[in-house]
Write an enzyme that holds these catalytic residues in place. Structure first.
Site, PDB file in Angstrom:
ATOM      1  N   LYS A 109       0.811  -1.222   0.000  1.00  0.00           N
ATOM      2  CA  LYS A 109       0.000   0.000   0.000  1.00  0.00           C
ATOM      3  C   LYS A 109       0.842   1.269   0.000  1.00  0.00           C
ATOM      4  CE  LYS A 109      -4.221  -2.104   1.531  1.00  0.00           C
ATOM      5  NZ  LYS A 109      -3.738  -3.513   1.643  1.00  0.00           N
TER       6      LYS A 109
HETATM    7  C1  LIG Z   1      -4.256  -4.597   1.046  1.00  0.00           C
HETATM    8  C2  LIG Z   1      -3.478  -5.826   0.921  1.00  0.00           C
HETATM    9  C3  LIG Z   1      -3.829  -6.843   0.002  1.00  0.00           C
HETATM   10  C4  LIG Z   1      -5.088  -6.779  -0.837  1.00  0.00           C
HETATM   11  O1  LIG Z   1      -5.040  -5.762  -1.802  1.00  0.00           O
HETATM   12  P1  LIG Z   1      -6.388  -5.302  -2.540  1.00  0.00           P
HETATM   13  O2  LIG Z   1      -6.012  -4.111  -3.331  1.00  0.00           O
HETATM   14  O3  LIG Z   1      -7.357  -4.973  -1.436  1.00  0.00           O
HETATM   15  O4  LIG Z   1      -6.847  -6.433  -3.360  1.00  0.00           O
HETATM   16  C5  LIG Z   1      -3.012  -7.945  -0.094  1.00  0.00           C
HETATM   17  N1  LIG Z   1      -1.909  -8.082   0.677  1.00  0.00           N
HETATM   18  C6  LIG Z   1      -1.540  -7.133   1.563  1.00  0.00           C
HETATM   19  C7  LIG Z   1      -0.325  -7.351   2.384  1.00  0.00           C
HETATM   20  C8  LIG Z   1      -2.295  -5.970   1.709  1.00  0.00           C
HETATM   21  O5  LIG Z   1      -1.926  -5.043   2.601  1.00  0.00           O
END
Ligand SMILES: *Cc1c(COP(=O)(O)O)cnc(C)c1O
Length: 463
Positions: free
Chosen positions: A110
């Site tokens: 993120k």
């Molecule tokens: C947010 C997140 C995901 C999922 O991503 P999306 O965009 O919601 O599909 C997968 N792995 C980690 C470590 C995350 O923080």
């Protein structure tokens, strides 16, 4: 480029306007009015660029209201906080290319979107002399990535609610050790659902929302999706060079459909033969997997798992995919989404399933399989996967066939040391940057799970 709503009820807006919007006013999601399909010549040019140059070139297709020089500065500043020069390096482990998306400040993918969004928000706010207060609830990753995105930024304050003592120690420390004066960690004496309910109530109170200019930075924000597109281009170019091939498959551990939707757009821009399939990997919260495999998009209870950032049922970006699936027919998208809101279930026909499977293959991976994948993959390759990445690797290997396989690594294993150590049978070593967090002073406020108390706190501290 201008932007429209997936439900057709919004006049066109510019990129800058999308940055502060979550939903479109008609309840739809914001999408670009068209997705450019790149020519062979354009693709050839893109291959030569480094990560930041690539980001600038791609963003320019979607951003016409920020000058190139300024956009370049925003990108440079956003990715300065990353620990490695390539930003998202690729590591070959066994017969898999791991695309490491966790070299930002909070060790998960993120950061790639939120480091960019933070710099962008500050820039736009300073231009117009506006101030915002970002409010959010977190059960882990998103909160810390949002905090690191805006810490120390002018004209922004951030209030992140987390359930007190109910998130992992490392996840809590990543938030509470940020001591910038614009960051407020509210440790709520309740559950994650209590935190979410409080945030929802604040946003429904339109007077409060307007008075304090409350904003979210959630995963439906278009600028976040756009920032996530870059590493798909990047990894496709690197791996197709190494393998001297045209087609790859990419496996994506999925929750809110945000990450994989960025991949879907890149596939449109590069051409379907280049990213031959996207592999949609879910944990036991498998609504998207059931959608791809059986045409069954029906809501079930959210189950807590050892890959918590994917413990999601209603995938908030799913509507964007449906919009393209229905060939950009906003009326149809609107009708279907309104039906889903009422009935909590959508069914797709055999022919539709066939069409969906031209885009995606999908598998759901249970907790036992996650642990086994971490263990087996380490034994075979010496590479340690985090539980989310393990979901993607397991599903990816199922559909690899003869294609080079890129697996997105969405978090560093040290973010989930208990699960990973359990799987491996020994304690993993934490990077020194994470180890340090245990000795730093902390900044948080304990509040009861109470809307009025939270409101009072925010009204005292808001900018
Ligand atoms: C947010 C997140 C995901 C999922 O991503 P999306 O965009 O919601 O599909 C997968 N792995 C980690 C470590 C995350 O923080």
């Amino acid at each position: 480029m201008q932007y429209i709503s997936t439900r057709g009820g919004m006049s066109k807006i510019n990129f800058k306007d999308t940055v502060f919007e979550g939903l479109a006013p008609d309840g739809g999601l914001i999408v670009p009015e068209r997705i450019p399909e790149l020519s062979e010549k354009e693709i050839k040019e893109l291959r030569k660029l480094n990560y930041q140059e690539l980001a600038l070139k791609i963003f320019k297709y979607f951003v016409s209201d920020i000058k190139e020089e300024e956009l370049k500065e925003i990108i440079e500043k956003a990715y300065k906080t990353f620990r490695v020069k390539e930003i998202t390096p690729i590591v070959k482990a066994g017969n898999v290319y791991i695309l490491e998306l966790f070299h930002g400040p909070t060790w998960a993918f993120k950061d790639i979107a939120l480091q960019f969004l933070g710099v962008l928000l500050e820039k736009l706010l300073l231009e117009t002399n506006k101030k915002i207060n970002i409010i959010g609830a977190t059960s882990g990753d998103t909160g810390s990535a949002a905090i690191y995105g805006v810490r120390g930024k002018k004209n922004i304050a951030i209030f992140i609610l987390h359930p007190y003592k109910k998130i992992s120690e490392i996840q809590a420390l990543m938030m509470t050790t940020v001591t910038d004066s614009n960051v407020y960690n509210l440790a709520i004496e309740g559950t994650f659902d209590d935190c979410q309910a409080i945030v929802k109530t604040l946003f429904v109170d339109l007077e409060f929302k307007r008075k304090y200019r409350l904003t979210t930075v959630n995963s439906i924000n278009w600028a976040r999706i756009m920032a996530q597109m870059i590493y798909y281009f990047w990894s496709y170019f690197r791996v197709s060079e190494i393998e001297n091939c045209e087609s790859v498959r990419i496996s994506v551990p999925t929750g809110n459909f945000g990450n994989i939707f960025a991949g879907y757009l890149v596939r449109k821009m590069l051409g379907k033969k280049r990213i031959e399939r996207l592999i949609l990997a879910t944990n036991e919260n498998d609504i998207l997997c059931r959608f791809v495999n059986n045409g069954d998009y029906s809501l079930k209870e959210v189950k807590s798992t050892i890959s918590p950032s994917m413990d999601i049922q209603v995938a908030s970006n799913f509507e964007r995919y449906l919009y393209y699936f229905y060939k950009e027919d906003a009326q149809k998208t609107k009708k279907i989404m309104e039906r889903f809101a009422k009935e909590k279930v959508l069914k797709f026909t055999k022919n539709e399933i066939k069409e969906i499977q031209e885009d995606f293959f999908s598998a759901s991976v249970n907790q036992e399989e996650i642990l086994k994948t971490i263990k087996d993959f380490y034994k075979k390759t010496g590479y340690i996967l985090d539980p989310h990445t393990a979901v993607g690797v397991r599903a990816g290997l199922k559909f690899k066939k003869n294609y080079p396989l890129i697996c997105l690594a969405t978090a560093h294993p040290a973010k989930f040391p208990d699960t990973v150590s359990e799987a491996l049978g020994f304690s993993i070593k934490l990077p020194k940057e994470i180890e340090r967090l245990y000795n730093l002073p902390q900044n948080f406020e304990i509040l009861p799970a109470d809307v009025e108390k939270t409101k009072t706190f925010i009204s005292q501290k808001a900018i």
